[in-house]
Design a protein around this motif. Structure first.
Motif, PDB file in Angstrom:
ATOM      1  N   THR A  77     -25.432  56.289 172.541  1.00  0.00           N
ATOM      2  CA  THR A  77     -26.179  57.160 171.632  1.00  0.00           C
ATOM      3  C   THR A  77     -26.218  58.579 172.191  1.00  0.00           C
ATOM      4  N   ARG A 126     -35.170  59.413 172.109  1.00  0.00           N
ATOM      5  CA  ARG A 126     -35.285  57.957 172.333  1.00  0.00           C
ATOM      6  C   ARG A 126     -36.503  57.720 173.208  1.00  0.00           C
ATOM      7  N   HIS A 154     -33.784  52.322 164.653  1.00  0.00           N
ATOM      8  CA  HIS A 154     -32.687  53.079 165.276  1.00  0.00           C
ATOM      9  C   HIS A 154     -31.782  53.499 164.103  1.00  0.00           C
ATOM     10  N   ARG A 187     -34.157  46.714 167.545  1.00  0.00           N
ATOM     11  CA  ARG A 187     -34.433  47.764 166.544  1.00  0.00           C
ATOM     12  C   ARG A 187     -33.213  48.040 165.673  1.00  0.00           C
ATOM     13  N   ARG A 248     -28.003  41.940 171.844  1.00  0.00           N
ATOM     14  CA  ARG A 248     -28.464  41.598 173.199  1.00  0.00           C
ATOM     15  C   ARG A 248     -29.936  41.197 173.142  1.00  0.00           C
ATOM     16  N   GLN A 250     -33.405  41.719 174.311  1.00  0.00           N
ATOM     17  CA  GLN A 250     -33.942  42.995 174.811  1.00  0.00           C
ATOM     18  C   GLN A 250     -34.914  42.753 175.966  1.00  0.00           C
ATOM     19  N   PRO A 286     -24.001  46.406 168.634  1.00  0.00           N
ATOM     20  CA  PRO A 286     -24.340  47.819 168.893  1.00  0.00           C
ATOM     21  C   PRO A 286     -24.019  48.205 170.347  1.00  0.00           C
ATOM     22  N   LEU A 287     -23.888  47.202 171.220  1.00  0.00           N
ATOM     23  CA  LEU A 287     -23.635  47.380 172.654  1.00  0.00           C
ATOM     24  C   LEU A 287     -24.843  48.078 173.311  1.00  0.00           C
TER      25      LEU A 287
HETATM   26  C1  NCD Z   1     -29.006  49.645 171.139  1.00  0.00           C
HETATM   27  C2  NCD Z   1     -30.400  50.217 171.305  1.00  0.00           C
HETATM   28  O1  NCD Z   1     -30.628  51.073 172.150  1.00  0.00           O
HETATM   29  O2  NCD Z   1     -31.257  49.789 170.543  1.00  0.00           O
HETATM   30  N1  NCD Z   1     -28.043  50.373 171.823  1.00  0.00           N
HETATM   31  C3  NCD Z   1     -27.418  51.406 171.169  1.00  0.00           C
HETATM   32  O3  NCD Z   1     -28.025  52.399 170.826  1.00  0.00           O
HETATM   33  N2  NCD Z   1     -26.131  51.242 170.860  1.00  0.00           N
HETATM   34  C4  NCD Z   1     -28.911  48.196 171.395  1.00  0.00           C
HETATM   35  C5  NCD Z   1     -29.410  47.629 172.694  1.00  0.00           C
HETATM   36  O4  NCD Z   1     -29.844  48.357 173.608  1.00  0.00           O
HETATM   37  O5  NCD Z   1     -29.336  46.414 172.836  1.00  0.00           O
END
Ligand code: NCD
Length: 327
Positions: A77, A126, A154, A187, A248, A250, A286-287
């Motif tokens: 991001t 963030r 998000h 999110r 993932r 969290q 989303p990684l």
């Molecule tokens: C996600 C997030 O931060 O919510 N990552 C992202 O922005 N690609 C997903 C995550 O952290 O699992």
């Protein structure tokens, strides 16, 4: 976005852009986007993609400054917002190590955003707390873009996720989209599920019982008349899925680490899983991934998670251009 006597003049330098729907606006949640808006964002994202392929960088946002304010870790991001701004000729104030900023001295979020907006034209935030972006936006005169507020939303990720689905499959209507993993704290799932309410889709939610989609989000799906099912077993829905969106667990949102340990390995997508999926299913994430998708799947043409990141650049370029009144 707060208004006071320093609120920037809404007069735009060229053309009549007073109607531009996102000019000067905060982007806090996907509820702000109607289907026509999504069409606009994706149209601009396509133009950005072409321009990046043709010239790499150009001066649409020359002289504009973005403040990247990250209170939680980020790779994609943060770097994609930086790349988006720089490819548009603008520049970036990066504050990702809040421990080295005045936050470490106890500065409040309202004061930090009111500081940054003295120097920047847009703030990307963030934060680990639900509602933090909305709080920042109440104090800021410049637009605030929510890059993740705890387990809340998000929105820019959901926009790029939707763009990915559209680019990969050519349509969104008529699809069955399955979301898997941590649906309680994820999110990106909350935002994407809400955004898909604009389309004629069916949703499937696969998670351990303790990580089911929050009631609040389900109520919104009900309100929108979206058909969905919940299950703990991926095989119940795998064969009917056009999109499989993996997330993932969290870890950082769990109070009880024993609970995290008991659910973290609940699902692993591997070649065997993919052999039971539709031949044109799109596999997204989303990684970062931490074991939910085995690396052996990366070569499968259905694995779209690396392309998804690239789509994110174009969508974020489009959003910045729209918020700053240049698209
Ligand atoms: C996600 C997030 O931060 O919510 N990552 C992202 O922005 N690609 C997903 C995550 O952290 O699992």
């Amino acid at each position: 976005m707060a208004r006071n006597r320093l609120t920037p003049n809404r007069h735009l330098p060229f053309g009549d852009r007073q109607e531009a729907p996102f000019y000067g606006k905060d982007i806090l949640g996907v509820g702000q986007f109607r289907r026509a808006d999504l069409h606009d964002v994706f149209g601009v994202a396509h133009e950005m993609r072409e321009m990046v392929a043709r010239v790499g960088s150009f001066d649409l946002l020359k002289g504009k400054i973005l403040a990247n304010l990250f209170y939680e870790p980020s790779t994609r991001t943060m770097s994609s917002f930086t790349a988006a701004m720089e490819r548009l000729g603008g520049s970036v104030i990066p504050i990702s190590e809040v421990h080295y900023s005045s936050v470490a001295k106890g500065e409040s979020l309202p004061d930090t955003v009111r500081t940054l907006e003295c120097y920047a034209d847009v703030i990307v935030l963030r934060h680990p707390s639900l509602g933090a972006a909305a709080e920042a936006a109440r104090y800021a005169r410049k637009p605030v873009i929510n890059a993740g507020d705890g387990p809340g939303e998000h929105p820019t990720q959901a926009l790029l996720d939707l763009f990915t689905i559209h680019e990969e499959l050519g349509t969104v209507d008529g699809l069955t989209v399955t979301m898997l993993g941590d649906l309680k704290y994820g999110r990106t799932v909350h935002s994407l599920a809400r955004l898909l309410c604009q389309y004629d889709v069916q949703l499937r939610f696969v998670s351990p019982d303790s990580l089911r989609l929050p009631e609040k989000v389900k109520a919104e799906l009900d309100e929108a008349g979206i058909r969905y099912e919940e299950t703990e077993a991926l095989d119940d829905v795998l064969g009917q899925s056009d999109v499989l969106y993996v997330t993932r667990v969290q870890k950082e949102r769990f109070d009880d680490l024993a609970h995290y340990e008991s659910v973290k390995g609940a699902y692993v997508i591997d070649r065997d899983t993919m052999s039971r999926a539709k031949p044109n299913m799109v596999l997204m994430h989303p990684l970062p991934r931490v074991g939910e998708i085995a690396m052996e799947v990366d070569d499968d043409p259905r694995a779209a998670y690396f392309r998804q990141m690239e789509y994110g650049l174009y969508v974020r370029m489009a959003l910045l251009a729209m918020v700053l009144g240049k698209a």
